[in-house]
Design an enzyme around this catalytic site. Structure first.
Site, PDB file in Angstrom:
ATOM      1  N   SER A 136      32.237  35.444  38.438  1.00 26.98           N
ATOM      2  CA  SER A 136      31.400  34.762  39.422  1.00 26.98           C
ATOM      3  C   SER A 136      30.256  34.075  38.681  1.00 26.98           C
ATOM      4  CB  SER A 136      30.944  35.698  40.539  1.00 26.98           C
ATOM      5  OG  SER A 136      30.053  36.674  40.085  1.00 26.98           O
ATOM      6  N   HIS A 177      34.179  33.106  41.844  1.00 27.88           N
ATOM      7  CA  HIS A 177      33.336  33.043  43.033  1.00 27.88           C
ATOM      8  C   HIS A 177      32.222  32.040  42.784  1.00 27.88           C
ATOM      9  CE1 HIS A 177      35.322  36.508  44.628  1.00 27.88           C
ATOM     10  NE2 HIS A 177      34.875  37.325  43.705  1.00 27.88           N
ATOM     11  N   ASP A 202      33.459  43.296  42.041  1.00 27.61           N
ATOM     12  CA  ASP A 202      34.779  42.834  42.463  1.00 27.61           C
ATOM     13  C   ASP A 202      35.642  42.639  41.224  1.00 27.61           C
ATOM     14  OD1 ASP A 202      36.188  39.820  43.898  1.00 27.61           O
ATOM     15  OD2 ASP A 202      36.864  41.899  44.037  1.00 27.61           O
TER      16      ASP A 202
END
Lengths: 229, 224
Positions: B47, B74, B167
């Site tokens: 991300s 992300h 994540d």
């Protein structure tokens, strides 16, 4: 073979048996759904209900109607919001409504309506375009329980802020708050919005359609079906 | 083919960043001593802070043939729509977004689109779904990684870059369970070390590499 791979083989068989049980007992066929997606839903349910194995779930499905309904609920859940993905509703307003206006009586079918947010959203748009009175809407879902929820037009009020933004982004002509009332954390939408809606239990995979329609909405149902369907 | 488990000494508590020392990490030199397993899919996740690293990696790969590369980064909603163009422009590979049901082919870089969870089916096709966010993420790295592990098993290679959430950790664990390979961007070089650190702390066999080393490792793996 790694232990994980062996366990996966066993789980694959267990899953097939579970889906067979659901098909034979409840006539719901998940064999042609996307299997990785179904597997994830099944495992989430397994954890939630503290089952040790998928086989345990199969036994419960066969012997407990309550549990079977819970599992079916989990497997058929759609994440749905009012005016979800506003650009779609914007397009509905600007491109589709002008075409629908040309018909004296408008027939709409919302397939896989789930808990009804999409139905209400469409009703609001039709109302704002002065078309609601000459439209009849059929809203279907294979899950009878969720249809009851859809009929009630009652939702948790904590989504209202997000939904208000969606409504505005979709080109809403009024104020979103015109359409509902909030009491004790619960938002109830105006019943008149659903006056032209018939909610019918219907399974897209097994059954026939409803005759000629001017507009059919089937968002986010077909992505779960695989190529054979 | 034998999968050799790398012995890694892991500190019992996550160390403060300044105290991380290289010796406990799997280094590039030690990895080259083991038999190489050519991955049949490469997953890259990250991300915040990962985009530059991703572009660096993809633009420095020197092999002629690559297995399918699936990227899940992300970013804020606005950036996502340009990701395909940016990466296509900066790298020599055929870069594309993903269609539902699409078959996965080598020599392609697939960029995960926003809003839906992405999975890989056993028949090696892509599959979108809705569902609640997992670790505040949709699409979720965990969901992608786990499905890839079950489809490609030990032939899965996942690279975890800089990022602000955990994540991808559970997914990395799953890939390791199947004998797949986990490569992690060295947290000391990561703009946001949370994502790579979380994987290091949970996956014993994780290989920790600086950005240039990731390129060297991939070139080594896919070369002859």
């Amino acid at each position: 073979m790694m232990p994980a791979e062996k366990e996966l083989l066993i789980e694959d068989i267990e899953m097939e048996l579970l889906l067979t049980a659901l098909k034979k007992m409840y006539h719901v066929d998940f064999f042609n759904y996307r299997q990785a997606h179904i597997r994830r839903r099944i495992l989430t349910n397994k954890i939630r209900f503290n089952m040790k194995t998928i086989s345990e779930m199969t036994e419960k499905v066969l012997r407990s109607t309550d549990y079977a309904k819970q599992l079916l609920d989990d497997l058929s859940i759609n994440v749905t919001d009012m005016f979800r993905f506003p650009p779609f509703y914007n397009d509905l307003r600007t491109q589709v409504m002008p075409m629908l206006k040309t018909f004296p009586n408008i027939k709409v079918w919302i397939a896989g309506c789930s808990s009804g947010e999409e139905v209400l959203s469409l009703a609001i748009i039709l109302y704002e375009e002065n078309l609601l009175n000459r439209t009849s809407i059929i809203a279907t879902d294979f899950n009878a329980g969720i249809l009851e929820k859809a009929k009630s037009a009652i939702y948790d009020s904590d989504k209202i802020i997000e939904w208000t933004e969606n409504y505005n982004l979709s080109g809403g002509k009024n104020s979103f708050s015109d359409y509902y009332e909030v009491n004790f954390g619960i938002a109830k939408f105006n019943e008149n919005l659903l006056k032209k809606v018939r909610f019918i239990e219907h399974n897209l995979m097994n059954e026939n359609s409803f005759g000629k329609m001017h507009l059919i909405l089937c968002r986010n149902v077909l992505i779960y079906f695989d190529k054979t369907l | 083919m034998v999968f050799l488990d790398l012995e890694v000494k892991k500190p019992s508590n996550p160390p403060p960043l300044s105290h991380i020392s290289r010796p406990y990490l799997n280094t590039l030199k030690s990895i080259k001593k083991i038999m190489k397993i050519k991955p049949e899919i490469i997953l890259i996740g990250g991300s915040a802070g990962s985009l530059e690293v991703l572009i660096y990696i993809l633009s420095h790969l020197s092999m002629k043939y690559v297995p399918p590369i699936v990227v899940l980064i992300h970013t804020s909603e606005n950036n996502k729509s340009n990701l395909v163009e940016i990466i296509n422009f900066e790298t020599p590979f055929h870069v594309q977004s993903i269609q539902n049901f699409e078959t996965i082919f080598p020599n392609k870089v697939y960029i995960t689109p926003p809003m839906y969870h992405l999975q890989i089916e056993r028949d090696l096709t892509f599959s979108f779904s809705l569902g609640p966010k997992l670790n505040f993420s949709r699409p979720s790295l965990d969901i992608l990684f786990e499905s890839a592990a079950e489809a490609y098993k030990s032939k899965t290679l996942a690279i975890i870059l800089s990022g602000a959430s955990t994540d991808g950790t559970d997914g990395a664990i799953r890939i390791a369970e199947f004998g797949g390979t986990i490569v992690v961007q060295d947290p000391l070089t990561a703009e946001v070390p949370i994502m790579p650190l979380s994987v290091i702390n949970n996956v014993d066999s994780a290989i920790v590499l600086k950005t240039e080393e990731i390129v060297q490792y991939l070139n080594y793996l896919m070369g002859d």
